[in-house]
Motif scaffolding. Structure first.
Motif, mmCIF file in Angstrom:
data_model
loop_
_atom_site.group_PDB
_atom_site.id
_atom_site.type_symbol
_atom_site.label_atom_id
_atom_site.label_comp_id
_atom_site.label_asym_id
_atom_site.label_seq_id
_atom_site.Cartn_x
_atom_site.Cartn_y
_atom_site.Cartn_z
ATOM 1 N N THR A 196 0.835 -1.199 0.000
ATOM 2 C CA THR A 196 0.000 0.000 0.000
ATOM 3 C C THR A 196 0.869 1.247 0.000
ATOM 4 O O THR A 196 1.966 1.259 0.535
ATOM 5 C CB THR A 196 -0.904 0.094 1.246
ATOM 6 O OG1 THR A 196 -0.076 -0.052 2.391
ATOM 7 C CG2 THR A 196 -1.984 -0.942 1.249
ATOM 8 N N VAL A 197 0.372 2.278 -0.627
ATOM 9 C CA VAL A 197 1.022 3.580 -0.607
ATOM 10 C C VAL A 197 0.036 4.516 0.085
ATOM 11 O O VAL A 197 -1.150 4.518 -0.229
ATOM 12 C CB VAL A 197 1.234 4.129 -2.027
ATOM 13 C CG1 VAL A 197 2.075 5.384 -1.985
ATOM 14 C CG2 VAL A 197 1.847 3.082 -2.899
ATOM 15 N N GLN A 198 0.575 5.286 1.019
ATOM 16 C CA GLN A 198 -0.294 6.244 1.675
ATOM 17 C C GLN A 198 -0.218 7.575 0.927
ATOM 18 O O GLN A 198 0.880 8.098 0.721
ATOM 19 C CB GLN A 198 0.213 6.411 3.097
ATOM 20 C CG GLN A 198 -0.508 7.435 3.879
ATOM 21 C CD GLN A 198 -1.511 6.774 4.821
ATOM 22 O OE1 GLN A 198 -2.659 6.572 4.436
ATOM 23 N NE2 GLN A 198 -1.083 6.408 5.998
ATOM 24 N N VAL A 199 -1.363 8.089 0.518
ATOM 25 C CA VAL A 199 -1.383 9.410 -0.117
ATOM 26 C C VAL A 199 -2.149 10.350 0.797
ATOM 27 O O VAL A 199 -3.300 10.079 1.153
ATOM 28 C CB VAL A 199 -2.047 9.360 -1.503
ATOM 29 C CG1 VAL A 199 -2.185 10.769 -2.082
ATOM 30 C CG2 VAL A 199 -1.213 8.505 -2.440
ATOM 31 N N ILE A 200 -1.488 11.427 1.223
ATOM 32 C CA ILE A 200 -2.120 12.372 2.143
ATOM 33 C C ILE A 200 -2.399 13.664 1.398
ATOM 34 O O ILE A 200 -1.538 14.191 0.703
ATOM 35 C CB ILE A 200 -1.213 12.611 3.356
ATOM 36 C CG1 ILE A 200 -1.172 11.326 4.173
ATOM 37 C CG2 ILE A 200 -1.732 13.759 4.214
ATOM 38 C CD1 ILE A 200 0.118 11.082 4.832
ATOM 39 N N THR B 56 -9.362 16.945 -4.597
ATOM 40 C CA THR B 56 -10.141 15.932 -5.316
ATOM 41 C C THR B 56 -9.437 15.516 -6.599
ATOM 42 O O THR B 56 -9.299 14.321 -6.888
ATOM 43 C CB THR B 56 -11.527 16.498 -5.695
ATOM 44 O OG1 THR B 56 -12.112 17.074 -4.535
ATOM 45 C CG2 THR B 56 -12.428 15.424 -6.241
ATOM 46 N N VAL B 57 -8.988 16.503 -7.337
ATOM 47 C CA VAL B 57 -8.358 16.181 -8.614
ATOM 48 C C VAL B 57 -7.019 15.471 -8.387
ATOM 49 O O VAL B 57 -6.717 14.472 -9.041
ATOM 50 C CB VAL B 57 -8.180 17.461 -9.460
ATOM 51 C CG1 VAL B 57 -7.490 17.138 -10.764
ATOM 52 C CG2 VAL B 57 -9.523 18.094 -9.735
ATOM 53 N N GLY C 57 1.188 -0.225 -10.639
ATOM 54 C CA GLY C 57 0.877 -1.593 -10.238
ATOM 55 C C GLY C 57 0.734 -2.504 -11.440
ATOM 56 O O GLY C 57 1.256 -3.624 -11.466
ATOM 57 N N VAL D 134 -0.696 5.316 -9.351
ATOM 58 C CA VAL D 134 -0.370 4.105 -8.593
ATOM 59 C C VAL D 134 -0.913 2.870 -9.309
ATOM 60 O O VAL D 134 -0.235 1.834 -9.406
ATOM 61 C CB VAL D 134 -0.907 4.198 -7.144
ATOM 62 C CG1 VAL D 134 -0.723 2.884 -6.426
ATOM 63 C CG2 VAL D 134 -0.208 5.323 -6.400
ATOM 64 N N THR D 135 -2.132 2.988 -9.844
ATOM 65 C CA THR D 135 -2.706 1.845 -10.569
ATOM 66 C C THR D 135 -1.843 1.484 -11.770
ATOM 67 O O THR D 135 -1.557 0.301 -12.017
ATOM 68 C CB THR D 135 -4.134 2.163 -11.041
ATOM 69 O OG1 THR D 135 -4.878 2.626 -9.934
ATOM 70 C CG2 THR D 135 -4.795 0.958 -11.643
ATOM 71 N N GLN E 249 -6.162 13.656 -5.942
ATOM 72 C CA GLN E 249 -6.417 12.286 -5.500
ATOM 73 C C GLN E 249 -6.647 11.361 -6.687
ATOM 74 O O GLN E 249 -6.102 10.258 -6.755
ATOM 75 C CB GLN E 249 -7.636 12.291 -4.580
ATOM 76 C CG GLN E 249 -7.944 10.932 -3.971
ATOM 77 C CD GLN E 249 -9.114 11.010 -2.995
ATOM 78 O OE1 GLN E 249 -9.841 12.004 -2.958
ATOM 79 N NE2 GLN E 249 -9.279 9.977 -2.215
ATOM 80 N N GLY E 250 -7.436 11.855 -7.643
ATOM 81 C CA GLY E 250 -7.687 11.071 -8.842
ATOM 82 C C GLY E 250 -6.402 10.762 -9.597
ATOM 83 O O GLY E 250 -6.155 9.609 -9.982
ATOM 84 N N TYR E 251 -5.565 11.794 -9.773
ATOM 85 C CA TYR E 251 -4.298 11.590 -10.480
ATOM 86 C C TYR E 251 -3.425 10.583 -9.743
ATOM 87 O O TYR E 251 -2.830 9.690 -10.348
ATOM 88 C CB TYR E 251 -3.536 12.921 -10.595
ATOM 89 C CG TYR E 251 -4.116 13.901 -11.589
ATOM 90 C CD1 TYR E 251 -4.707 13.463 -12.778
ATOM 91 C CD2 TYR E 251 -4.067 15.268 -11.352
ATOM 92 C CE1 TYR E 251 -5.229 14.371 -13.677
ATOM 93 C CE2 TYR E 251 -4.584 16.183 -12.251
ATOM 94 C CZ TYR E 251 -5.169 15.729 -13.417
ATOM 95 O OH TYR E 251 -5.686 16.615 -14.311
ATOM 96 N N GLU F 227 -4.214 8.209 -7.684
ATOM 97 C CA GLU F 227 -4.694 6.824 -7.780
ATOM 98 C C GLU F 227 -4.417 6.243 -9.158
ATOM 99 O O GLU F 227 -4.042 5.080 -9.294
ATOM 100 C CB GLU F 227 -6.187 6.763 -7.454
ATOM 101 C CG GLU F 227 -6.405 6.754 -5.953
ATOM 102 C CD GLU F 227 -7.863 6.912 -5.562
ATOM 103 O OE1 GLU F 227 -8.734 6.802 -6.441
ATOM 104 O OE2 GLU F 227 -8.101 7.160 -4.361
ATOM 105 N N ARG F 228 -4.568 7.101 -10.156
ATOM 106 C CA ARG F 228 -4.316 6.621 -11.526
ATOM 107 C C ARG F 228 -2.852 6.234 -11.684
ATOM 108 O O ARG F 228 -2.518 5.208 -12.267
ATOM 109 C CB ARG F 228 -4.692 7.710 -12.524
ATOM 110 C CG ARG F 228 -4.556 7.266 -13.952
ATOM 111 C CD ARG F 228 -5.513 7.990 -14.846
ATOM 112 N NE ARG F 228 -5.530 9.419 -14.542
ATOM 113 C CZ ARG F 228 -5.417 10.364 -15.489
ATOM 114 N NH1 ARG F 228 -5.264 10.042 -16.740
ATOM 115 N NH2 ARG F 228 -5.481 11.638 -15.178
#
Lengths: 378, 361
Positions: free
Chosen positions: B110-114, B124-125, B138, B134-135, B127-129, B131-132
């Motif tokens: 897991t990666v923690q993003v704060i 919000t934006v 992965g 990290v995915t 966070q979306g970037y 997650e994208r």
């Protein structure tokens, strides 16, 4: 100007303050402005205006018509960010809907979507966005990707038991629910104060000029700093009352967290107000007419405070010249203070730089007003 | 009458300058400063793992241009400090054993993003970037073993690069016309009253409608001039696409001018001093601007406010301008907005003329 002795006389100062207050009480619409405008803005921003983008009207074009495709549409609806406003049978029907602004996003699920997924092939999905509203479109794009990604992962896990080797755990500090209200209400305080402070005092000296009472004032043995401070005092009280009003409404009505120290906020607000009031008085002395003064005050304070303070638009992404200008916008520093105290609960050690800049602003405001006033009297 | 008004207006050159300068300032600010694009978000990295895998992940964060690393540390306390000071708005914390968990199977790494939620929009934006990114990382690590079963392809119509400028600048036209017409009209009539020259007008052989026309036409012309100025700058300087019909825009502007001038007249008829008129204008202008969709989407407002905005002429006018500019929309799509503007324009004008007639004669 050598008429008055060194040092300030409190009696004279208060006499001027009393006179200003009397004049202010007669000016009913200015009082309205002083108390109604902040309330109006806080309530509007707290209630109606939000950066949060939700209820985006979506056109679901489901060409597949299978349980799988319906499941995906449901995932969009369940997210709360989208409402399904239309279900056109053909892609062609999307364009008129977007032209009329009936939908902002269209999700096109092609025929064979479920079959592709079942066969382990990558299923393509098309999302059309109304780019005319770039802000909503960017956010909608982010939401779309999030929803599709989690749907996609769910499908993969169901199909092969395989999952991605890494996951993100996101945590939001200071404003867990990411409510824009929490950022807007504390941010409004500097903006409102800047407008009101500068506009109210922008009238004071111009009014004396227009009514011809400036000569009277000039012939009385008052020190010019006494005049400036005396005129400032009533407005400072109004300004502080406005800060308290906006904060109380924000906390009680809109449940904006207040985590820091109220006393610190008041001290820094006072410094900020003195600076803004002084600036308004300076404008007033330069403009000499009430109408011109209020307009100059608006251009010099309202627009920068609203747009260049970081209240709504991130300074980081502005071009360098505008970033440099924003360094001269005092509301920028006060904004860090209000958001820091409200949301982050930080204290003096973090806000030291902003505090010093605010004091400098106060000193500059007073100096400008006093100087402009001296010039007027000659 | 019109000529006299013009002369009076330009007697104070500073006021005249205001009329021309303030649109330009707004245009520059909205063209350059107001951007909701998220780039180079200040990011603080705490890497407890110190492996090639963790470094690679950090690199993929910076590669896309959305994140800019402003600091690195091995202690979480430094991240807290950076967030408190606001020197970073995003924190990435890679836990110890990240590389091992990545390849060991099982629950995975897991990666923690704060995220600093103070600015909810950026958060919000971003966070979306995050997650994208990290995915994607992965998926790369998993190699051929993992293929995301659904592939989204996005296409933005009307404004393919999603430049916020294209959305903002056409709307500046609307707010400027409104401000100029409201302010100048309301002040001009009140000034006559303050100076006592309204009496003179009253005894002059002018018809009431002639007086009103004489009072409003100069400001309408200034409004149109400002509009032409902004349009020219928008197309020539900012390269905003103009895809619609110019005549259609002019028609909308005339309808809108009627409401703005009517409102200005109305304000002047309820004010006795220029000061009062100015304050009233400000109190009217603020909500009209904020509830117009100029900067804040109407669709996100609560239902009651959404209904309320239907009474706001600026909202309809902005929909028309944006529709004509970016979508090249015609009357077939925009007729409801035109109808609303026309109806409101007539109503406001009628109201203002009646009140005005009462005070002037």
């Amino acid at each position: 100007m050598g008429r008055s002795g060194p040092g300030l006389n409190r009696g004279r100062l208060l006499a001027i303050a009393r006179k200003e207050l009397l004049q202010l009480r007669r000016d009913r619409r200015s009082m309205w402005m002083a108390f109604v405008l902040p309330l109006l803005l806080v309530v509007m921003f707290g209630y109606a205006i939000t950066w949060d983008v939700n209820n985006i009207p979506l056109a679901a074009v489901d060409l597949d018509g299978t349980a799988r495709s319906r499941e995906l549409v449901d995932a969009f609806r369940a997210s709360g960010y989208f409402t399904v406003a239309a279900r056109p049978a053909r892609v062609r029907e999307v364009e008129p809907l977007m032209d009329r602004g009936k939908v902002r996003v269209a999700l096109v699920i092609p025929r064979g979507f479920a079959a592709d997924l079942g066969a382990g092939r990558t299923a393509p999905l098309q999302v059309l966005l109304d780019g005319s509203d770039a802000n909503t479109a960017t956010i909608a794009m982010g939401y779309t990707q999030g929803i599709v990604r989690s749907y996609s992962n769910r499908v993969a896990l169901r199909a092969s038991g395989m999952r991605l080797p890494v996951a993100t755990r996101s945590r939001v500090w200071f404003n867990q629910e990411l409510a824009s209200r929490n950022m807007i209400v504390p941010g409004l305080i500097p903006v409102i104060m800047m407008i009101i402070a500068a506009m109210l005092t922008s009238l004071t000296i111009a009014r004396e000029w227009e009514r011809g009472t400036m000569e009277q004032l000039a012939s009385t043995p008052v020190h010019r700093l006494e005049v400036v401070l005396g005129k400032l005092l009533p407005y400072l009280c109004i300004g502080i009352a406005d800060v308290v009003l906006a904060s109380v409404v924000g906390v009680l009505l809109f449940h904006v967290p207040f985590r820091g120290n109220a006393a610190l906020l008041m001290v820094l607000a006072t410094a900020f107000l003195v600076g803004a009031l002084g600036l308004g008085m300076f404008i007033s002395a330069v403009a000499r007419s009430q109408v011109l003064a209020t307009q100059m005050a608006m251009v010099a304070t309202f627009l920068p405070a609203f747009l260049l303070s970081g209240f709504m638009f991130s300074i980081d992404v502005m071009p360098a010249p505008l970033q440099a200008i924003s360094l001269l916008v005092p509301a920028r520093y006060f904004l860090v203070v209000t958001r820091g105290i409200f949301l982050k609960g930080v204290g003096v050690h973090v806000l030291l730089l902003q505090g010093l800049l605010m004091l400098a602003f106060a000193a500059a405001g007073l100096a400008l007003a006093t100087r402009a006033f001296r010039k007027e009297l000659r | 009458m019109v000529r006299k008004e013009f002369r009076q207006l330009f007697r104070d050159p500073r006021l005249a300058r205001m009329v021309l300068v303030s649109p330009m300032i707004q245009l520059i600010i909205f063209g350059y400063a107001v951007s909701t694009d998220i780039r180079h978000t200040r990011t603080f990295v705490v890497d407890h793992d110190h492996t090639r895998a963790s470094r690679e992940l950090v690199r993929s964060f910076t590669a896309a241009g959305y994140f800019k690393i402003v600091g690195r540390s091995e202690r979480s306390a430094d991240l807290v400090n950076a967030m408190d000071h606001g020197s970073a708005t995003v924190g990435i914390e890679i836990p110890p054993g990240f590389a091992r968990a990545l390849t060991a199977g099982g629950e995975g790494a897991t990666v923690q993003v704060i995220l600093d939620g103070t600015n909810s929009n950026t958060a919000t934006v971003a966070q979306g970037y995050a997650e994208r990114i990290v995915t994607a990382y992965g998926a790369r690590v998993a190699g051929s073993r993992f293929v995301p079963p659904v592939d989204v392809r996005e296409r933005a119509w009307f404004n393919p690069d999603l430049a916020s400028r294209n959305y903002n600048i056409p709307a500046v036209v609307g707010t400027i016309i409104l401000l100029v017409c409201l302010l100048l009209t309301s002040l001009a009539v009140v000034r006559e009253r303050e100076l006592g020259t309204l009496e003179q007008l009253r005894v002059s052989p002018l018809e009431p409608w002639e007086m009103i026309a004489g009072k409003t036409i100069p400001f309408a012309l200034i409004g149109l001039l400002d509009q032409a100025l902004i349009l020219g700058a928008a197309v020539l300087w900012f390269h905003i696409p103009f895809t619609g019909a110019l005549g259609l825009l002019l028609l909308a502007s005339l309808c809108f001018l009627m409401t703005a001038l009517g409102l200005g007249l109305f304000i002047s008829s309820i004010s006795t001093t220029q000061q009062e008129a100015f304050m009233s204008t400000f109190l009217v202008f603020q909500p009209m601007m904020l509830l117009s969709g100029f900067m804040f989407p109407v669709s996100s407002m609560p239902a009651a406010f959404r209904w309320f905005t239907l009474l706001n002429p600026l909202r309809h006018y902005l929909e028309i301008i944006r529709g004509i500019f970016l979508k090249g929309a015609g009357l077939d799509a925009l007729w409801p907005q035109y109808g609303a503007l026309l109806a409101m324009g007539c109503a406001v004008m009628w109201l203002a003329t009646n009140r005005f007639r009462r005070i002037s004669g």
